[in-house]
Design a protein around this motif. Structure first.
Motif, short mmCIF file in Angstrom:
data_model
loop_
_atom_site.label_atom_id
_atom_site.label_comp_id
_atom_site.label_asym_id
_atom_site.label_seq_id
_atom_site.Cartn_x
_atom_site.Cartn_y
_atom_site.Cartn_z
N VAL A 44 77.10 33.28 0.60
CA VAL A 44 77.29 33.68 1.99
C VAL A 44 76.67 35.04 2.24
N LYS A 45 76.92 35.97 1.30
CA LYS A 45 76.36 37.32 1.43
C LYS A 45 74.83 37.29 1.42
N LEU A 46 74.27 36.47 0.54
CA LEU A 46 72.82 36.37 0.46
C LEU A 46 72.24 35.77 1.73
N GLU A 47 72.93 34.75 2.27
CA GLU A 47 72.46 34.14 3.51
C GLU A 47 72.53 35.13 4.66
N GLN A 48 73.64 35.89 4.73
CA GLN A 48 73.77 36.90 5.77
C GLN A 48 72.68 37.96 5.63
N ALA A 49 72.40 38.35 4.39
CA ALA A 49 71.36 39.36 4.16
C ALA A 49 69.99 38.86 4.59
N SER A 50 69.74 37.57 4.40
CA SER A 50 68.44 37.02 4.76
C SER A 50 68.25 36.96 6.27
N TYR A 51 69.35 37.03 7.03
CA TYR A 51 69.28 36.98 8.48
C TYR A 51 69.50 38.36 9.13
N THR A 52 69.63 39.40 8.32
CA THR A 52 69.97 40.72 8.84
C THR A 52 68.82 41.70 8.63
N ASP A 53 68.53 42.47 9.66
CA ASP A 53 67.54 43.53 9.54
C ASP A 53 68.14 44.67 8.72
N THR A 54 67.47 45.04 7.65
CA THR A 54 68.06 46.00 6.70
C THR A 54 68.24 47.39 7.30
N THR A 56 68.64 48.28 10.74
CA THR A 56 69.55 48.41 11.89
C THR A 56 70.86 47.65 11.73
N GLY A 57 70.89 46.66 10.84
CA GLY A 57 72.12 45.89 10.65
C GLY A 57 72.32 44.76 11.64
N ILE A 58 71.40 44.60 12.60
CA ILE A 58 71.52 43.47 13.52
C ILE A 58 70.66 42.32 12.99
N PHE A 59 70.68 41.19 13.68
CA PHE A 59 69.92 40.03 13.22
C PHE A 59 68.41 40.32 13.23
N ASN A 60 67.69 39.64 12.33
CA ASN A 60 66.26 39.87 12.21
C ASN A 60 65.44 38.78 12.90
N ARG A 61 64.13 38.87 12.76
CA ARG A 61 63.22 37.93 13.42
C ARG A 61 63.41 36.51 12.89
N ARG A 62 63.67 36.39 11.61
CA ARG A 62 63.86 35.07 11.02
C ARG A 62 65.03 34.35 11.67
N TYR A 63 66.13 35.07 11.84
CA TYR A 63 67.31 34.44 12.45
C TYR A 63 67.08 34.19 13.94
N ASN A 65 64.32 33.21 15.30
CA ASN A 65 63.58 31.95 15.42
C ASN A 65 64.53 30.75 15.35
N LEU A 66 65.51 30.82 14.46
CA LEU A 66 66.46 29.72 14.31
C LEU A 66 67.38 29.61 15.53
N VAL A 67 67.94 30.74 15.93
CA VAL A 67 68.90 30.74 17.04
C VAL A 67 68.22 30.37 18.35
N TYR A 68 67.03 30.92 18.57
CA TYR A 68 66.34 30.65 19.83
C TYR A 68 66.03 29.17 19.99
#
Length: 218
Positions: A44-54, A56-63, A65-68
């Protein structure tokens, strides 16, 4: 009598041995369960990290694309509006040139925090798309409410009062926003929403920055 005692001793030994084996098995099962839970937590932590901008702590571009893609399809199927807001920090390159990249990172973190905390609903998302560019997705929000949110984001960042000598019009850090709210159809390409928001952002910059350009058509 001696035979009975011997049988009792043997039986007691067997029971003791069996109990030890049972205890060891139970301990191993508990260890396996703990390891499994730890592994799940790590995943879960790894998945969250893969979706988080290191930074700023908010979601990143990868996430994003999925959410949009997910929310655009959901809005199309349910005949509900969706809003995309593209956000850009005004004159960010001069800010970095004046205050240095470390302070530039602080500015990015501060703006990201304002964007995230300004969104009150679970169905609203803030993303860092790259550099000084951010994106906001508002789900199931009517145009009037979406426009108010865009203005609130602009105002809240301005209210930080962060000095920015390179911003000649205000002297502080501000943002420009290009926003569009539509009720998409299944035949509508999801790229059209992004394109319109980008066009609106460009217009906000051309009109002096620290502005919201909001439309309800593509």
């Amino acid at each position: 009598m001696q035979l009975g005692v011997m049988l009792f001793i043997i039986l007691l030994g067997v029971m003791t041995f069996a109990w030890r084996i049972f205890t060891q098995i139970e301990q191993q099962q508990q260890q396996l369960l703990a390891s499994s839970q730890a592994l799940q937590h790590l995943n879960v932590k790894l998945e969250q990290a893969s979706y988080t901008d290191t930074l700023t702590g908010i979601f990143n571009r990868r996430y994003f694309n999925l959410v949009y893609e997910r929310e655009f399809k959901r809005a199309s199927r349910s005949d509900k509006p969706i809003t995309f807001i593209m956000v850009d920090i005004d004159y960010f390159k001069p800010y970095n040139d004046t205050y240095g990249h470390l302070q530039g990172d602080v500015a990015l973190q501060s703006v990201a925090r304002v964007l995230r905390t300004s969104l009150a609903r679970p169905g609203d998302f803030a993303f860092r798309l790259g550099g000084e560019e951010f994106g906001i997705i508002l789900t199931d929000t009517d145009a009037a409410s979406a426009r108010q949110m865009a203005e609130r984001l602009r105002f809240n960042v301005e209210s930080l009062g962060m000095e920015h000598k390179g911003n000649k019009s205000t002297g502080i850090v501000t943002i420009s926003l290009g926003a569009v709210c539509v009720t998409p159809t299944l035949s509508m390409g999801n790229e059209s929403l992004l394109h319109t928001a980008d066009v609106n952002l460009y217009a906000a910059k051309e009109l002096g920055r620290n502005k919201v350009i909001f439309t309800t058509t593509l």
